[in-house]
Structure formats: structure tokens, C-alpha cells
Design a protein around this motif. Structure first.
Motif, mmCIF file in Angstrom:
data_model
loop_
_atom_site.group_PDB
_atom_site.id
_atom_site.type_symbol
_atom_site.label_atom_id
_atom_site.label_comp_id
_atom_site.label_asym_id
_atom_site.label_seq_id
_atom_site.Cartn_x
_atom_site.Cartn_y
_atom_site.Cartn_z
ATOM 1 N N GLU A 7 0.834 -1.205 0.000
ATOM 2 C CA GLU A 7 0.000 0.000 0.000
ATOM 3 C C GLU A 7 0.867 1.254 0.000
ATOM 4 O OE1 GLU A 7 -3.625 2.102 2.490
ATOM 5 O OE2 GLU A 7 -2.829 0.184 3.175
ATOM 6 N N ASP A 8 1.921 1.247 0.822
ATOM 7 C CA ASP A 8 2.829 2.397 0.857
ATOM 8 C C ASP A 8 3.490 2.611 -0.501
ATOM 9 O OD1 ASP A 8 2.229 2.853 3.503
ATOM 10 O OD2 ASP A 8 4.021 1.836 4.272
ATOM 11 N N LYS A 9 3.895 1.519 -1.124
ATOM 12 C CA LYS A 9 4.557 1.600 -2.437
ATOM 13 C C LYS A 9 3.597 2.161 -3.491
ATOM 14 C CE LYS A 9 6.960 -1.158 -5.871
ATOM 15 N NZ LYS A 9 7.323 -2.481 -6.328
ATOM 16 N N ILE A 10 2.358 1.683 -3.484
ATOM 17 C CA ILE A 10 1.356 2.164 -4.443
ATOM 18 C C ILE A 10 1.053 3.638 -4.186
ATOM 19 C CG2 ILE A 10 -1.069 1.958 -5.122
ATOM 20 C CD1 ILE A 10 -0.726 -1.102 -4.704
ATOM 21 N N ASN A 11 0.933 4.021 -2.921
ATOM 22 C CA ASN A 11 0.688 5.430 -2.579
ATOM 23 C C ASN A 11 1.831 6.315 -3.062
ATOM 24 O OD1 ASN A 11 -1.790 5.035 -1.389
ATOM 25 N ND2 ASN A 11 -0.968 4.884 0.683
ATOM 26 N N TYR A 52 1.559 9.230 -5.805
ATOM 27 C CA TYR A 52 1.971 10.600 -5.474
ATOM 28 C C TYR A 52 2.933 11.132 -6.529
ATOM 29 C CZ TYR A 52 4.593 14.381 -3.351
ATOM 30 O OH TYR A 52 5.220 15.573 -3.134
ATOM 31 N N GLU A 53 3.932 10.320 -6.871
ATOM 32 C CA GLU A 53 4.935 10.763 -7.846
ATOM 33 C C GLU A 53 4.311 11.030 -9.206
ATOM 34 O OE1 GLU A 53 8.005 7.787 -7.683
ATOM 35 O OE2 GLU A 53 8.618 8.390 -5.661
ATOM 36 N N GLU A 54 3.402 10.160 -9.642
ATOM 37 C CA GLU A 54 2.732 10.365 -10.925
ATOM 38 C C GLU A 54 1.860 11.620 -10.887
ATOM 39 O OE1 GLU A 54 -0.589 8.275 -13.806
ATOM 40 O OE2 GLU A 54 0.452 7.026 -12.329
ATOM 41 N N GLY A 55 1.091 11.791 -9.801
ATOM 42 C CA GLY A 55 0.236 12.970 -9.659
ATOM 43 C C GLY A 55 1.042 14.253 -9.589
ATOM 44 N N PHE A 56 2.158 14.207 -8.879
ATOM 45 C CA PHE A 56 3.018 15.384 -8.765
ATOM 46 C C PHE A 56 3.552 15.783 -10.138
ATOM 47 C CE2 PHE A 56 7.047 17.561 -8.050
ATOM 48 C CZ PHE A 56 6.654 18.522 -7.142
#
Length: 131
Positions: free
Chosen positions: A19-23, A27-31
Motif C-alpha cells: 500500500e505504501d509503495k502504491i501510494n 503521489y509521484e505520478e500525480g506530482f
């Protein structure tokens, strides 16, 4: 033990941290997408605001040129101050310049020139082009 085989503890860690990895990936893609979209939007906003200020300052310079042959000392001095401010206004992005303050100062000088000339400007009010 083969390099391709994982210890049972590594498998449980992978499951627990999935879950942490997916989050983090989200985040990186959204940023990245946000930066791209934000830069485009900021560019267009800056371009259009710059065009508005350019039109306003150009109008003021036109008034300075139109009344440059005036003989009254106060008018000549005020026109000279306005011209100097217009010529010294940054032509490029200057992080040390408070553009809002400079525009307001120039608008004040223009209002003074108009009052001395008893000239009613038909340019949009400063409320239309305020920062």
C-alpha cells in the motif's frame, strides 16, 4: 538459496508495504502531472497579465509622447517622472521587483499627469487591470 527465491519474511514485508509503495507511486505520478499542468496554466496567466500591463503602460507612454511639448514646468516635470518610471519598468521577469507596487506607483504618476493636464483618460479604470 537461489537469488530468485524470497524469504517468507520478505514476502510478508512486500505485502505489508504494498500500500505504501502504491501510494508513493501515485503521489509521484500525480506530482509530475500537476507540475506539467500547473506550469502551462501559470505560463498562460503570466502571458495574459503581462499583455494587459503592456497595453496599460504603452497607453501611458502614448500620453507622455502626445503632451511632451507642454511648456508648464509642473507638467513637464510630471511627464518626465512618468516617462522615467515607464522606461525603467522591468522588461523581463525580475525576482527582486515588486511588480504590483511598481504598477501602482506608475498609475499614481499617471493620475497626477492627467490632473495637471485636466485630461480625462478614456483608458480602462485601474480596477479593470489591477493586480
Amino acid at each position: 538459496m537461489d537469488n530468485h527465491e524470497k524469504d517468507i519474511n520478505d514476502v510478508f514485508d512486500d505485502i505489508a508495504l504494498a500500500e505504501d509503495k502504491i501510494n508513493q507511486e501515485g503521489y509521484e505520478e500525480g506530482f509530475t502531472r500537476g507540475v506539467t499542468a500547473g506550469n502551462t496554466e501559470a505560463y498562460h496567466l503570466g502571458y495574459h497579465r503581462g499583455a494587459e500591463f503592456g497595453a496599460e503602460l504603452g497607453y501611458y507612454m502614448g500620453i507622455v509622447e502626445a503632451f511632451k511639448d507642454n511648456k508648464e514646468d509642473k507638467v513637464v516635470a510630471s511627464l518626465g517622472n512618468l516617462r522615467e518610471s515607464l522606461e525603467n519598468f522591468p522588461k523581463f521577469n525580475d525576482t527582486n521587483c515588486d511588480f504590483g507596487h511598481e504598477i501602482q506607483r506608475i498609475r499614481g504618476q499617471f493620475r497626477k499627469v492627467c490632473a495637471l493636464l485636466k485630461f480625462k483618460s478614456n483608458f480602462s479604470s485601474s480596477g479593470d487591470l489591477s493586480i
